[in-house]
Motif scaffolding. Sequence first.
Motif, PDB file in Angstrom:
ATOM      1  N   PHE A  41      46.262  22.181  29.401  1.00 56.17           N
ATOM      2  CA  PHE A  41      46.681  20.802  29.190  1.00 56.17           C
ATOM      3  C   PHE A  41      45.748  19.862  29.945  1.00 56.17           C
ATOM      4  O   PHE A  41      45.622  19.982  31.173  1.00 56.17           O
ATOM      5  N   ASP A  42      45.093  18.925  29.235  1.00 55.83           N
ATOM      6  CA  ASP A  42      44.327  17.876  29.918  1.00 55.83           C
ATOM      7  C   ASP A  42      45.254  16.703  30.152  1.00 55.83           C
ATOM      8  O   ASP A  42      45.804  16.130  29.198  1.00 55.83           O
ATOM      9  N   CYS A  43      45.450  16.347  31.423  1.00 60.06           N
ATOM     10  CA  CYS A  43      46.390  15.290  31.796  1.00 60.06           C
ATOM     11  C   CYS A  43      45.678  13.964  32.066  1.00 60.06           C
ATOM     12  O   CYS A  43      44.515  13.951  32.432  1.00 60.06           O
ATOM     13  N   LEU A  60      46.571  15.700  26.377  1.00 60.80           N
ATOM     14  CA  LEU A  60      47.748  14.879  26.663  1.00 60.80           C
ATOM     15  C   LEU A  60      47.368  13.509  27.214  1.00 60.80           C
ATOM     16  O   LEU A  60      48.213  12.810  27.782  1.00 60.80           O
ATOM     17  N   ASP A  61      46.119  13.112  27.066  1.00 59.40           N
ATOM     18  CA  ASP A  61      45.695  11.807  27.558  1.00 59.40           C
ATOM     19  C   ASP A  61      45.569  10.833  26.395  1.00 59.40           C
ATOM     20  O   ASP A  61      44.813  11.100  25.451  1.00 59.40           O
ATOM     21  N   PRO A  62      46.316   9.703  26.434  1.00 62.45           N
ATOM     22  CA  PRO A  62      46.226   8.735  25.336  1.00 62.45           C
ATOM     23  C   PRO A  62      44.779   8.313  25.058  1.00 62.45           C
ATOM     24  O   PRO A  62      44.463   7.906  23.946  1.00 62.45           O
ATOM     25  N   GLY A  89      37.057  14.824  37.027  1.00 64.01           N
ATOM     26  CA  GLY A  89      36.610  15.981  36.262  1.00 64.01           C
ATOM     27  C   GLY A  89      37.727  16.769  35.612  1.00 64.01           C
ATOM     28  O   GLY A  89      37.544  17.950  35.302  1.00 64.01           O
ATOM     29  N   LYS A  90      38.870  16.137  35.376  1.00 61.89           N
ATOM     30  CA  LYS A  90      39.969  16.841  34.682  1.00 61.89           C
ATOM     31  C   LYS A  90      39.521  17.261  33.290  1.00 61.89           C
ATOM     32  O   LYS A  90      39.613  18.436  32.910  1.00 61.89           O
ATOM     33  N   THR A  91      39.070  16.285  32.502  1.00 58.55           N
ATOM     34  CA  THR A  91      38.690  16.563  31.123  1.00 58.55           C
ATOM     35  C   THR A  91      37.538  17.557  31.069  1.00 58.55           C
ATOM     36  O   THR A  91      37.543  18.494  30.268  1.00 58.55           O
ATOM     37  N   THR A  92      36.539  17.350  31.913  1.00 63.01           N
ATOM     38  CA  THR A  92      35.392  18.261  31.965  1.00 63.01           C
ATOM     39  C   THR A  92      35.868  19.676  32.272  1.00 63.01           C
ATOM     40  O   THR A  92      35.411  20.644  31.654  1.00 63.01           O
ATOM     41  N   GLY A 124      42.281  10.312  24.971  1.00 61.05           N
ATOM     42  CA  GLY A 124      41.695  11.330  24.104  1.00 61.05           C
ATOM     43  C   GLY A 124      40.280  11.758  24.437  1.00 61.05           C
ATOM     44  O   GLY A 124      39.523  12.129  23.543  1.00 61.05           O
ATOM     45  N   ASN A 125      39.911  11.744  25.728  1.00 61.38           N
ATOM     46  CA  ASN A 125      38.534  12.127  26.078  1.00 61.38           C
ATOM     47  C   ASN A 125      38.242  13.593  25.750  1.00 61.38           C
ATOM     48  O   ASN A 125      37.132  13.925  25.328  1.00 61.38           O
ATOM     49  N   ALA A 126      39.216  14.476  25.956  1.00 61.72           N
ATOM     50  CA  ALA A 126      38.975  15.897  25.653  1.00 61.72           C
ATOM     51  C   ALA A 126      38.729  16.071  24.156  1.00 61.72           C
ATOM     52  O   ALA A 126      37.861  16.842  23.733  1.00 61.72           O
TER      53      ALA A 126
HETATM   54 MG   LIG Z   1      40.126  12.831  31.557  1.00 57.06          MG
END
Ligand SMILES: [Mg+2]
Lengths: 258, 258
Positions: free
Chosen positions: A123-125, A39-41, A15-18, A43-45
């Motif tokens: 920052f979304d990691c 910051l996630d390749p 649930g990081k992106t969420t 790109g879910n966010a």
């Molecule tokens: Mg994520």
Amino acid sequence: MPRSIAILNQKGGVGKTTTAVSLAACLALAGRKCLLVDLDPQGNATTALGARKGGSAGSYEVLVHSRPVRELVQSTATPNLELLAADASLQELERRATLEPADRDTYCANLQDGNASIEFVLFDCPPSLGWLSIIALHAADAFVVPIQCDSFSLDALESIMLSINTLREASGGDRNRPSLRGILCTMFDESFNLSSRVYQDVRKQYAERMFRVVIPRDPVVPEAALRGIPLPSYDPTSRATVAYVRLAREVLLHEGTA
Amino acid sequence: MPRSIAILNQKGGVGKTTTAVSLAACLALAGRKCLLVDLDPQGNATTALGARKGGSAGSYEVLVHSRPVRELVQSTATPNLELLAADASLQELERRATLEPADRDTYCANLQDGNASIEFVLFDCPPSLGWLSIIALHAADAFVVPIQCDSFSLDALESIMLSINTLREASGGDRNRPSLRGILCTMFDESFNLSSRVYQDVRKQYAERMFRVVIPRDPVVPEAALRGIPLPSYDPTSRATVAYVRLAREVLLHEGTA
Ligand SMILES: [Mg+2]
Ligand SMILES: Nc1ncnc2c1ncn2[C@@H]1O[C@H](COP(=O)(O)OP(=O)(O)OP(=O)(O)O)[C@@H](O)[C@H]1O
Ligand SMILES: Nc1ncnc2c1ncn2[C@@H]1O[C@H](COP(=O)(O)OP(=O)(O)OP(=O)(O)O)[C@@H](O)[C@H]1O
Ligand SMILES: [Mg+2]
């Protein structure tokens, strides 16, 4: 002077992106200017905010090619909420054998540049403790750890705490930065006995470091992401939305006393 | 001559480890000699089998230091099921700027050495398409992609298919290797309308490449992992167990005709 918060956990799908998207949206809807940095390749966010990922206009360009944040930031359908999109080039960063402290500091400075009018940067990691997460931790004032209350949660928390200690000692900077803003139990399923048991086990070790709010499992969450609309805009009254609004309030209260 | 299968998806928390462990255990309980190779620095598969991760006796030592598989493999509580444990050193591999084809081929050969009596080798991959997943794909005959039927599933599938094409062309070897054994819908929640909608969307593009079986969301799954006991041993009659037994049957049927 923005408060910047890294949303971090090397465990996947917790649930990081969420949390990054929902918390940013709740803060924005509460009137605070927010910037979400993907910051996630993967790109879910970026996708969850209805934006296009890939292309040459994203967080990688800011980090590594020093392009100004203000040039590459996008507005979103939510007032007060801006996005610095991800793109697949970020994978190059993750894949370096070393990250020179000088480069790391340059990248952090690039990320923080031009954000004077921003109140919160999130920052979304990605699901790793690689260079992207490390850059986020160096750039951030604080970090939040979402956990899924399953069999792997405690293990992941332990690794994170060790990494943070190593990072704080190595950075030679403020030993209290980044500070742990809180551990957040996400997608909590009351029908799974295990969830409550793990919750109690986590409390035994981390009680005062846990957010009071627990985010419940809620069918509306993936629906909002599929529509590219942040949760609180998609359904202002869903159980998960109400919980993320409470999380935003906890975060704001902390800033009020900070 | 073992059949080796990589369990792959760069998206986090989609059931890679659960599938690697459960499928290996089901095949083992069906009388097939199985080796589970944990290629995730986080070592969740190792933990889920009740083994200790870390230390110096794991997949990294085999891959990079050419220590014989037979020396480092551990038996598990399940007959016919052996484990090559993960350890945190694997992170070093993920973090290289490049992976020389010569090194990659050496690592793959090291992984495959000494497995003459093994019938199935399963690789649990980390949530990334980094060097560890790429090594698994080069070492494997086939790969399985677990997906969560959520808003990010189709995107992840598309990236995987692109990467596989690139990999097959670059490897210069058999253009059909690794073959896609199947896409597996995991932790399927019938109470989430979105799950069925995404399932249908995935079917539109990948119908014949999907396993017939769908793994249902089941509270027993994380319980088994917490106890360090593979799902079919922990609860032979749970809905998820029955589904993974069906998956093993589909895999065996395919091998029968292969
Ligand atoms: Mg994520
Ligand atoms: N409260 C919730 N209720 C129901 N589903 C949820 C909830 N929170 C997250 N999800 C869903 O769970 C899945 C994983 O969540 P998410 O992508 O936010 O995790 P993540 O930690 O960012 O994953 P990754 O490690 O791949 O980056 C998504 O489909 C998301 O929509
Ligand atoms: N069918 C299921 N029913 C209920 N829970 C499940 C099911 N399958 C997996 N889970 C749980 O979901 C969580 C994530 O699963 P798992 O760790 O297997 O995913 P993963 O893809 O290996 O994650 P990572 O990307 O971090 O490696 C675990 O707590 C697991 O026990
Ligand atoms: Mg895993």
